[in-house]
Enzyme design. Structure first.
Site: not given
Ligand code: PEP
Ligand code: MG
Length: 576
Positions: A189, A431, A455, A502
């Site tokens: 993140h 995911e 994920d 995403c």
């Molecule tokens: C993902 O897992 O691809 C996603 C977009 O969610 P995050 O990165 O917030 O886990």
């Molecule tokens: Mg995710």
């Protein structure tokens, strides 16, 4: 000069002084003191310095980060002036003739243990305040520098072991020109935040905090994943040149801001932005986002000491919906857990947090918290084109439960006479491999899919996305991942549902030709990637990309896939 290799996490180049954000070692030894008065004075002086410092930090936070974040420091100041805490520390110095550090540590540890064992959540939070304040006083007693990221007021590059999302939230992008960390990967993140703030970053260097001293001049090359420590003038000039070239390239891309995203043979897709707070909207719009494909609402819950209220959330969602002026906004419900913690929720430590009690699992259990968010969203739906997305869905039952709760809250609001849009789509993040495999069943009930590759890859490959030692297994282009993506897209299309992505893969140059070939409808990414991706899609031929996709799906190793896509990219370069 020393060079460190890491993972290019956010593009661009920065040259500035290093600001080390590592936690110093505050080792306390027990010593006998002969001059008790002198020891008490030493303690007083550390208290005065700590108070002065905290007042400055609070004022700075108030001005730059808002009252919410400043409130954390109010609580710290209260501890610093609390006689119930200070008197026993002084008494112990006098009675036992021990040094101030030891007396402070022993007394604080006792209070921390006491508060932590209480049932009352407010009291447990006080334990965290005491721990923080003790650290500050100890640093003054020991003459050790404590980093104060929220006080940075000159251009710097942050150097840290890791940056938690709440650390990142405290950084002022006006002064933070880049960052580098020891751990993490492209989808941790901190990396995602860096891209949303549009600051260059190199993560996973393993030893940045060991090799870089506070104040060293460093270059962050976020395009190639390299850090240069104390470079000579010539190299600095060269990198400043590269920085300018990159900025010039960005100006070229900027011309595409109002253009549609269409291939040469007329196939149109939608490029959307991933955001974390309403503040990110500015960058999304500036970069020509055609919608918001992922609003990670957990950032509204972080960097504070209690849950956001329904009203606070309503205002945030409304601001984004209004700001997008009718364009679609996909809001993901709370996805906490994994590497995103909320200290005030007091969740027990887990052996495998990425496989644990997180996201929708937590929300279905902590329903009051979940319902508050859903009410805020439903109320905000009257102000734009809202789509609600549930994270970490592993079974259809979870989706049905979440949807049922949403419907219940909607009915209640309508009974209260509150306006709610009738057009809200509800979808899921894909995911978790179980969901990708069963996408044909899900597709009958959801309005859309958004593939969360960050994920999905880690769960399919069983390779922790945060762990740079297994980053070689984190393979977006492994044919197994590509086949799962195809299954999800086909399953959605068979039921007439749109399919987006995403995860970070949606913004990667190598992935775009394949995803266009597979027929992805919506690509959601860091705002800073949108224009580059649009410029690339303008050069692609959908039919040819379908052939490419077919070929790579039949390959057996990731290297072959990468070679095939690179070959296509080279042919494109030749044509231009
Ligand atoms: C993902 O897992 O691809 C996603 C977009 O969610 P995050 O990165 O917030 O886990
Ligand atoms: Mg995710």
């Amino acid at each position: 000069m020393n060079i460190l290799k890491g993972i290019a996490a956010s593009s661009g180049i920065a040259v500035a002084k290093a600001y080390l954000l590592d936690e110093p070692v505050l080792a306390v030894e027990k010593k006998t003191v002969h001059d008790v008065d002198a020891e008490l004075k030493r303690l007083d002086s550390a208290l005065v310095q700590s108070t002065k410092e905290l007042e400055e930090i609070r004022a700075h936070a108030m001005e730059n980060l808002g009252a919410d974040k400043a409130a954390i420091f109010d609580a710290h100041l209260l501890v610093l002036s609390d006689p119930e805490m200070l008197t026993p520390i002084k008494d112990k110095i006098k009675a036992e003739q021990v040094n101030a550090e030891f007396s402070l540590k022993e007394t604080a540890d006792m209070f921390i243990a006491m508060f932590e064992s209480m049932d009352n959540e407010y009291m447990r939070e006080r334990a965290a305040d005491i721990r923080d304040v003790t650290k500050r006083i100890l640093a003054h007693l020991l003459g050790v520098r404590l980093p104060n990221p929220s006080m940075i007021s000159e251009e710097v590059i942050i150097v840290a072991e890791d940056l938690t999302p709440s650390d990142t939230a405290q950084l002022d992008p006006k002064f933070v020109k880049g960052f580098t960390t020891n751990v993490g990967g492209r989808t941790s993140h901190s990396a995602i935040m860096a891209r949303s703030l549009e600051i260059p970053a190199v993560v996973g260097t393993k030893k940045a905090t060991m090799e870089i001293q506070n104040g060293d001049l460093i270059i962050v090359d976020g395009l190639n994943g390299e850090i240069y420590i104390n470079p000579d003038d010539e190299l600095i000039r060269e990198f400043k040149g590269r920085h300018e070239a990159y900025e010039a390239q960005k100006s070229e891309w900027a011309k595409l801001v109002n253009e549609k995203t269409v291939t040469v043979d007329g196939y149109q897709v939608e490029l959307a932005a991933n955001i974390g707070t309403p503040k990110d909207l500015e960058s999304a719009l500036k970069n020509g986002a055609e919608g918001i494909g992922l609003f990670r609402t957990e950032f509204l819950y972080m960097g504070r000491d209690q849950l956001p209220t329904e009203e606070e959330q309503f205002e945030a969602y409304k601001a984004v919906l209004e700001g997008m002026n009718g364009k679609p906004v996909v809001v993901r419900t709370l996805d906490i857990g994994g590497d995103k913690e909320l200290p005030y929720l007091q969740l027990p430590d887990e052996m495998n947090p990425f496989l644990g009690f997180r996201a929708i699992r937590l929300c279905l259990e902590e329903q009051e918290m979940f319902r508050t968010q859903l009410r805020a969203l439903l109320r905000a739906s009257a102000y734009g084109n809202l789509r609600i997305m549930f994270p970490m869905i592993a079974t259809l039952t979870e989706f049905r439960q979440a949807k049922a709760i949403l419907e219940e809250e909607k009915t209640k609001l309508l009974q209260e006479g509150i306006r709610v849009s009738e057009e809200i789509q509800t979808g899921i993040m894909v995911e978790i491999p179980s969901t990708a495999v069963l996408a044909d069943q899900f597709a009958k009930e959801v309005d859309f899919f958004s593939i969360g590759t960050n994920d999905l890859i880690q769960y399919t490959m069983a390779a922790d996305r945060m762990n740079e030692r297994v980053s070689y297994l984190y393979q977006p282009y492994n044919p197994s991942i590509l086949r799962l993506i195809k299954m999800v897209i086909d399953a959605g299309h068979n039921e007439g549902k749109w399919v987006g992505m995403c995860g970070e893969m949606a913004g990667e140059e190598l992935a775009i030709p394949i995803l266009i070939g597979l027929g992805l409808d919506e690509f959601s990414m860091s705002s800073s990637s949108i224009l580059k991706v649009r410029s690339l899609i303008h050069k692609l031929n959908k039919q040819k990309m379908e052939q490419l996709a077919e070929e790579v799906l039949q390959m057996s190793v990731v290297e072959d896939v990468i070679n095939a896509v690179q070959e296509t990219a080279m042919q494109l370069e030749k044509r231009i």
